[in-house]
Every structure is written in structure tokens, then in C-alpha cells.
Design an enzyme around this catalytic site. Structure first.
Site, short mmCIF file in Angstrom:
data_model
loop_
_atom_site.label_atom_id
_atom_site.label_comp_id
_atom_site.label_asym_id
_atom_site.label_seq_id
_atom_site.Cartn_x
_atom_site.Cartn_y
_atom_site.Cartn_z
N GLY A 219 0.84 -1.21 0.00
CA GLY A 219 0.00 0.00 0.00
C GLY A 219 0.86 1.24 0.00
N ASN A 220 0.24 2.37 0.29
CA ASN A 220 0.99 3.63 0.37
C ASN A 220 0.39 4.51 1.46
OD1 ASN A 220 -1.10 5.41 -0.90
ND2 ASN A 220 -0.75 4.03 -2.62
N ARG A 221 1.00 5.64 1.66
CA ARG A 221 0.63 6.48 2.80
C ARG A 221 -0.55 7.41 2.54
NH1 ARG A 221 4.68 6.18 6.61
NH2 ARG A 221 6.71 5.58 5.78
#
Ligand code: CTP
Length: 412
Positions: A219-221
Site C-alpha cells: 500500500g501507500n501512505r
């Protein structure tokens, strides 16, 4: 008597009260706005609190009043660190009533020396001023120049009226009647709300999640706040919205459709499905550029040895829908989150992905937080710079630009 229409239901009005004998009439403005369904928050200058107590406005509005920036407590600017940013970002419209000569001067200069000016400076919501002062102050060239400055920045002005003033003199300078101020505020909200009426926006939000195994993902932030803010503000401006999101759905709204997705591939499908009905696509989602080539069907175990994660590129959604968007006449707006060479990278993406606009932000400022600072670029170059502000305020600015472009497009 006919019942008051709740035509301002849910609209967010920030009332700034300054030091003038007319401050006592501002209470009626709160009451009239609330009768029409608006939510009202109040900020007061120190001088205003000498005329009417903050408690009066707290009781009338049902919320703590921002009066003393240094006083801990719900209403103080210092209370939540930067509460004035929150209040300024929350507001759809700011009504300054009464607007004293002193406050008009401080607003024109962009001072941020009390709860009112700090909040106003941190807000992009339109300003409505209801001046109230002695005739000579009203006529002074300094006041004329300060008002001209505020008008040039888009402020609307209601009143003042001629009549008997606090000094006993007759002359220009009485604050417009509360009902008139509320009418002007409603008109401003109406004008603001109309800009995307009848338009359908397709907005993506959140970061995609690419499965590694049944419990893990890449995922990412991204927090999804920017995409959610765009959807919420677009609804406020009258648009219908399809929100394709990796996050739990926001609260229901009659003009909101939510499509929940997890991966880039699912987001591509959902965007493809919704594109034909849309006028504008706003790709605020942080889409993964790679995914694990072969997600494991069983949970990977600690004891598994020699694990490798092979990655393959995902589809670039904007590139994939570019030609169809042109065919369908959909205006496409992208985002660019960069760590280096912000404008050059954003410009390159705008070209490559065939975008009408790109909203560029520095990852260090925008990613994951409550605020953002962006540069909006079009083919012709920089269209607008939005200095650091809460994401709803940034979203509103982006949408206003989209609305203006849409209008120019249909007019041309
Ligand atoms: N985007 C997309 N599909 C992807 C990746 C990004 O549609 N697979 C969109 C984003 O939603 C955003 C724009 O493209 O509107 C730019 O995204 P960004 O992550 O900044 O750029 P990338 O195209 O991924 O390029 P790079 O990673 O090299 O910066």
C-alpha cells in the site's frame, strides 16, 4: 406566517464579530441563519467581547466561540494548535458583521493578530462585510482604500445604511439590518453552490492495496483525505459525485454514489464503468504502480524461506482512459505527488496523460496529513498556487477552477 424555509440546511457560515455598538445585532444574524438551517460558528475580536459576551454567541450558535487566541479552551486558536485553520477551512462563507473600520483595515493588510483575523487569513471562503462605523471613519480615504482592496479580492459588501449613529449624529455608517445581511449571505451561498450544479464528477480517493497474500498487501501512505474533501466540496457546490474509493464510504448524500475498490485493477474497472456518465474525472487516488506478480493464495508463514516478491506494473488508469475521455468529452484532472522537481515532473505528467489540469503537491506537505499546499497547472502553465490550507479549502479552490474551465469550455 409562512414557516421559514430551511434553504440553508447544512450550510456552514462563520460569523466574525468586531467591536462596534452594532455587535448586539449580530446575535440576530446567528438566530436568523440557524432558523434557515445553517450551521453557524462565531469568532470575535477582543473589542467585540467588550460589547457582547462570547457566552451570548456561544448560546445562540450552540458552539464555543473563537475569541481569545491564547486562551486554552474549545474556542481559542491556540487550543488545538492551529484551530483557526480548522475553522477557516470549515467555513463555506465568512460574514463580518459588524465590520468595524479597524477590522476592515486589519483584514485588508492580512494581519493575523487575533482569532478573527487569523481565521480569516487562513480561509479561502468568500467574505461578506457588513460595515458599521461613524460617518467620518466610513468616509476616510484609509477606509475607502481598505474596502477597495477587499472588494478587489472578491469580498462582497452589504450596507452600511444612513441613519442615526451611536454618537447621536445622523449619517452614513449604520450596519445593514440583520435580515438584509442574512439575505446577502444566502445569495453568496447560492452563487457559490451553483457553480457545479448539474455536473457529474467522478472522483477517486485513497491508496490502492495490492495483495501479497490473503492478509498482506502493498500500500501507500495516502489518507484519502484529499479525494474525500473533493467529493464533499463538489457536493456542496451542487455536483453529483461518483466516488471510487479504497476507504470506507463517507456519509450518505442523495447526489453521491460510492464504489468501493481495493486494487488498481478494480479502480480501473470502476473508473471505466462510470466514465460515460461523467463530465469531469478527478484522479486524486494514489494508485500503486506495481503489484505482486503472483499473490499467494495461502498466508505466507514466518518459516517460509527464500521468499521473493516479484512485481509487475499495474495499468496506469489515466493513460488507459485518456482516449475514451477525449471521445466522451470528459475533462480529466490528475494529481502529481512529488519529492523532487515538482513543477517539471507535474508538467510532464500533464502532457503524457493528456490532462486538462494537474494538481501538484510536495509529498512532504500533502501526503497523509490534514493540510496541503498545491500548484495547479494547465497546458498554459501555472493556473493557481494554493498556499498551505486544510484539504477542504484546497479542494474547493481546485473545484472552482474546474467549474470556471467547464463554463469557458461550454461558452466557447
Ligand atoms: N495514476 C493513475 N494510475 C496509476 C498511477 C497514477 O491513474 N497506475 C494517476 C494518479 O491518480 C494521479 C496521476 O496519475 O492523478 C499521477 O500519479 P503519480 O503517482 O504522481 O505519478 P505516476 O504516474 O505514478 O508517476 P511516478 O510514479 O513516476 O511519479
Amino acid at each position: 406566517m409562512a414557516p421559514t424555509p430551511a434553504d440553508l440546511a447544512g450550510r456552514r457560515v462563520l460569523l466574525h464579530v468586531s467591536g462596534s455598538i452594532a455587535a448586539y445585532k449580530a446575535g440576530e444574524i446567528v438566530t436568523l441563519l440557524r432558523k434557515r438551517g445553517a450551521e453557524v460558528r462565531v469568532a470575535m475580536t477582543h473589542a467585540a467581547t467588550r460589547f457582547v459576551s462570547a457566552m451570548t454567541f456561544q448560546s445562540l450558535s450552540g458552539h464555543a466561540v473563537a475569541a481569545d487566541p491564547w486562551e486554552p479552551g474549545e474556542g481559542g486558536v491556540a487550543a488545538h494548535g492551529m484551530a483557526h485553520l480548522g475553522l477557516g477551512g470549515w467555513a463555506e462563507v465568512q460574514v463580518v458583521a459588524p465590520a468595524s473600520a479597524d477590522l476592515i483595515a486589519r483584514l485588508a493588510l492580512g494581519l493575523a493578530d487575533d482569532a478573527v483575523t487569523a481565521t480569516a487569513l487562513a480561509s479561502t471562503a468568500p467574505l461578506l462585510l457588513a460595515p458599521a462605523m461613524e460617518t467620518r471613519m466610513w468616509e476616510h480615504p484609509a477606509t475607502r482604500a481598505n474596502l477597495a482592496t477587499l472588494r478587489a479580492r472578491g469580498a462582497a459588501v452589504v450596507g452600511p445604511l444612513a441613519g442615526r449613529l451611536a454618537s447621536g449624529d445622523e449619517g452614513m455608517g449604520r450596519m445593514a439590518e440583520p435580515a438584509e445581511v442574512v439575505e446577502a449571505c444566502a445569495a453568496l451561498l447560492g452563487a457559490a453552490s451553483a457553480v457545479l450544479a448539474g455536473r457529474r464528477l467522478l472522483v477517486t480517493a485513497g491508496g490502492t492495496r495490492e495483495p501479497v497474500d490473503p492478509v498482506r498487501y502493498l500500500g501507500n501512505r495516502s489518507s484519502g483525505r484529499m479525494g474525500n474533501a473533493l467529493a464533499a466540496e463538489a457536493l456542496g457546490l451542487g455536483a453529483s459525485v461518483t466516488l471510487v474509493t479504497t476507504l470506507p464510504p463517507p456519509s450518505a448524500h442523495p447526489r453521491l454514489d460510492v464504489v468501493e475498490v481495493a486494487t488498481a485493477a478494480e479502480m480501473l474497472d470502476a473508473v471505466g464503468d462510470a466514465l460515460p456518465g461523467a463530465d469531469v474525472l478527478v484522479m486524486a487516488a494514489a494508485v500503486a504502480d506495481w503489484r505482486p506478480a503472483e499473490p499467494s493464495e495461502r498466508k505466507l508463514k514466518k518459516g517460509d524461506t527464500g521468499l521473493r516478491l516479484d512485481l509487475v506494473p499495474t495499468a496506469d488508469i489515466l493513460l488507459a482512459v485518456r482516449d475514451r475521455a477525449v471521445e466522451l468529452g470528459v475533462m480529466v484532472v490528475g494529481f502529481a505527488a512529488e519529492t523532487d522537481d515538482l513543477l517539471d515532473n507535474a508538467r510532464a505528467k500533464l502532457e503524457r496523460k493528456g490532462l486538462e489540469l494537474i494538481v501538484a503537491n510536495d509529498v512532504a506537505v500533502g501526503m497523509g496529513g490534514e493540510e496541503n499546499a498545491v500548484t495547479i497547472l494547465g497546458r498554459e502553465g501555472v493556473v493557481a498556487e494554493v498556499t498551505r490550507a486544510p484539504k477542504p479549502a484546497v479542494a474547493r479552490r481546485v473545484l472552482e477552477i474546474i467549474a470556471a474551465r467547464w463554463e469557458a469550455r461550454t461558452a466557447g
